[in-house]
Design a protein around this motif. Structure first.
Motif, PDB file in Angstrom:
ATOM      1  N   LEU A   1       0.780  -1.249   0.017  1.00 54.58           N
ATOM      2  CA  LEU A   1       0.177  -0.025   0.249  1.00 54.58           C
ATOM      3  C   LEU A   1       0.707   1.343   0.125  1.00 54.58           C
ATOM      4  O   LEU A   1       0.664   2.134  -0.585  1.00 54.58           O
ATOM      5  CB  LEU A   1      -1.088   0.096   1.227  1.00 54.58           C
ATOM      6  CG  LEU A   1      -2.031  -0.915   1.163  1.00 54.58           C
ATOM      7  CD1 LEU A   1      -2.770  -0.863   2.484  1.00 54.58           C
ATOM      8  CD2 LEU A   1      -3.206  -0.855   0.121  1.00 54.58           C
TER       9      LEU A   1
ATOM     10  N   PHE B   1       2.831   1.452  -3.445  1.00 55.71           N
ATOM     11  CA  PHE B   1       1.624   1.814  -4.528  1.00 55.71           C
ATOM     12  C   PHE B   1       1.301   3.164  -4.516  1.00 55.71           C
ATOM     13  O   PHE B   1       1.036   4.062  -5.429  1.00 55.71           O
ATOM     14  CB  PHE B   1       0.514   0.883  -4.411  1.00 55.71           C
ATOM     15  CG  PHE B   1      -0.514   1.189  -5.703  1.00 55.71           C
ATOM     16  CD1 PHE B   1      -0.057   0.889  -6.769  1.00 55.71           C
ATOM     17  CD2 PHE B   1      -1.915   1.138  -5.362  1.00 55.71           C
ATOM     18  CE1 PHE B   1      -0.864   0.744  -7.881  1.00 55.71           C
ATOM     19  CE2 PHE B   1      -2.753   1.320  -6.385  1.00 55.71           C
ATOM     20  CZ  PHE B   1      -2.132   1.151  -7.762  1.00 55.71           C
ATOM     21  N   GLY B   2       0.955   3.828  -3.050  1.00 55.68           N
ATOM     22  CA  GLY B   2       0.616   5.149  -2.881  1.00 55.68           C
ATOM     23  C   GLY B   2       1.760   6.031  -3.541  1.00 55.68           C
ATOM     24  O   GLY B   2       1.585   6.864  -4.158  1.00 55.68           O
TER      25      GLY B   2
ATOM     26  N   LEU C   1      -6.834   8.105  -4.167  1.00 54.23           N
ATOM     27  CA  LEU C   1      -6.202   6.788  -3.927  1.00 54.23           C
ATOM     28  C   LEU C   1      -4.740   6.686  -3.210  1.00 54.23           C
ATOM     29  O   LEU C   1      -4.499   5.731  -2.449  1.00 54.23           O
ATOM     30  CB  LEU C   1      -6.299   5.850  -5.176  1.00 54.23           C
ATOM     31  CG  LEU C   1      -5.864   4.307  -4.882  1.00 54.23           C
ATOM     32  CD1 LEU C   1      -6.941   3.442  -4.043  1.00 54.23           C
ATOM     33  CD2 LEU C   1      -6.246   3.654  -6.126  1.00 54.23           C
ATOM     34  N   ALA C   2      -4.122   7.785  -3.778  1.00 52.49           N
ATOM     35  CA  ALA C   2      -2.545   7.634  -3.171  1.00 52.49           C
ATOM     36  C   ALA C   2      -2.412   7.977  -1.529  1.00 52.49           C
ATOM     37  O   ALA C   2      -1.886   7.332  -1.036  1.00 52.49           O
ATOM     38  CB  ALA C   2      -1.710   8.494  -3.903  1.00 52.49           C
TER      39      ALA C   2
ATOM     40  N   CYS D   1      -4.255   4.853   0.314  1.00 49.73           N
ATOM     41  CA  CYS D   1      -3.242   3.692   0.408  1.00 49.73           C
ATOM     42  C   CYS D   1      -2.054   3.950   1.442  1.00 49.73           C
ATOM     43  O   CYS D   1      -1.638   3.210   2.302  1.00 49.73           O
ATOM     44  CB  CYS D   1      -2.370   3.560  -0.841  1.00 49.73           C
ATOM     45  SG  CYS D   1      -3.721   2.705  -2.095  1.00 49.73           S
TER      46      CYS D   1
ATOM     47  N   SER E   1      -3.689   4.201   4.948  1.00 49.75           N
ATOM     48  CA  SER E   1      -3.786   2.719   5.424  1.00 49.75           C
ATOM     49  C   SER E   1      -2.751   1.967   5.674  1.00 49.75           C
ATOM     50  O   SER E   1      -2.753   1.066   6.512  1.00 49.75           O
ATOM     51  CB  SER E   1      -4.834   1.937   4.320  1.00 49.75           C
ATOM     52  OG  SER E   1      -5.860   2.876   3.882  1.00 49.75           O
ATOM     53  N   SER E   2      -1.676   2.312   4.883  1.00 47.54           N
ATOM     54  CA  SER E   2      -0.474   1.532   5.188  1.00 47.54           C
ATOM     55  C   SER E   2       0.267   1.548   6.842  1.00 47.54           C
ATOM     56  O   SER E   2       0.760   0.826   7.393  1.00 47.54           O
ATOM     57  CB  SER E   2       0.693   1.780   4.218  1.00 47.54           C
ATOM     58  OG  SER E   2       1.297   3.163   4.555  1.00 47.54           O
TER      59      SER E   2
END
Length: 303
Positions: free
Chosen positions: A15, A18-19, A237-238, A241, A244-245
């Protein structure tokens, strides 16, 4: 249990990485929009922050209900949120685009990393503590790396415009404020709620100076797709992510993985925007990025 913890760490690493990649990809896309579609940084900032904030808050309201509005219950939190949204969140978003337009996506993204060193300097002066050797090393490497980046190895001549250098330094400062300002808010409210409201308030503030419906740029289908990517993936979304990480891995590890942002920005800019990077610029960028690893791996100051 070990397997579960390992799966959590793996998901957290994915996450965060990816972010950071999504953030990095947004840089070259915005650079192309400024050059080819003549999109205004302020117009793009107001649009992406407002829409991303609305999407994040809508998802939170559907999941948590009226608790999302708790951040506005006290005067202290409300003022703190507005200050962070404008001076922190909106400032770093807008100045990043201005730095990209004045230089390039790789240069702006790497200069943003200077915020880490500025936070160290703030800690030294604010707490009147003698700097650690690791702090001094990080500052020296950051300054040397910045000089190599902006001179391309010709140490007596700037290879970028003074305007680009100014925006780059201000970007680092805005990045530091974006990290320091929400500290008290995050002690009382979850990070995603703070991010969602800050995006919306900051977007409205920027939009007040440059409304998105005034002088709308002439956009092709490809331009609209690029803007949609920046709004939905490179911003909304970035952030989701990355935030959330933090529930799955340590902030230190998440910060290290943020190095994927300048990496992806540089690769895409070189491949698709004909941006050239010489050896001195590459070395300068590596020196600046190394400060993240050095400061993250150093032992924290005893309290």
């Amino acid at each position: 249990m070990v397997k579960t913890e390992r799966e959590k760490q793996t998901l957290g690493v994915f996450l965060a990485s990816f972010g950071a990649l999504l953030w990095g990809v947004s840089g070259p896309i915005s650079q192309a929009l400024f050059a080819q579609a003549h999109v205004s940084p302020e117009w793009l900032t107001g649009l992406k922050m407002t829409v991303s904030g609305l999407l994040i808050l809508t998802g939170l309201i559907m999941h948590r209900g009226r608790k999302v509005f708790d951040v506005w219950r006290t005067k202290q939190d409300a003022i703190g949120l507005v200050v962070f949204a404008i001076i922190g969140m909106a400032a770093v978003q807008d100045i990043y685009f201005l730095a990209v337009r004045a230089s390039s996506a790789p240069t702006a993204t790497i200069m943003q990393t200077l915020g880490t060193v500025m936070i160290v300097l703030w800690g030294i002066f604010a707490h009147h503590e003698w700097p650690r050797r690791v702090d001094v090393l990080a500052v020296i490497l950051a300054l040397l790396g910045t000089w190599l980046l902006v001179t391309k190895g010709d140490l007596l001549h700037l290879a970028i415009t003074p305007t680009a250098l100014m925006w780059g330094v201000l970007l680092g400062l805005a990045g530091a404020l974006n990290t320091l300002l929400p500290a008290n808010l995050l002690q009382r409210h979850d990070a995603l709620t703070v991010v969602g409201w800050s995006m919306l308030v900051g977007g409205i503030a920027v939009g007040a100076t440059r409304p998105v419906w005034v002088n709308v740029p002439h956009l092709t289908g490809l331009d609209i797709a690029g803007i949609a990517f920046i709004v939905l993936f490179g911003t909304g979304l970035a952030y989701v992510c990355f935030i959330s990480s933090l529930a799955l891995i340590t902030p230190t590890l998440a910060g290290l993985l943020d190095a994927f942002e300048p990496l992806s920005a540089t690769i895409l800019a070189v491949l698709f925007l004909n941006v050239s990077i010489n050896g001195w610029e590459l070395l300068g960028g590596c020196l600046i990025l190394s400060t993240i690893f050095i400061l993250s791996w150093a032992k924290p100051v005893a309290k």
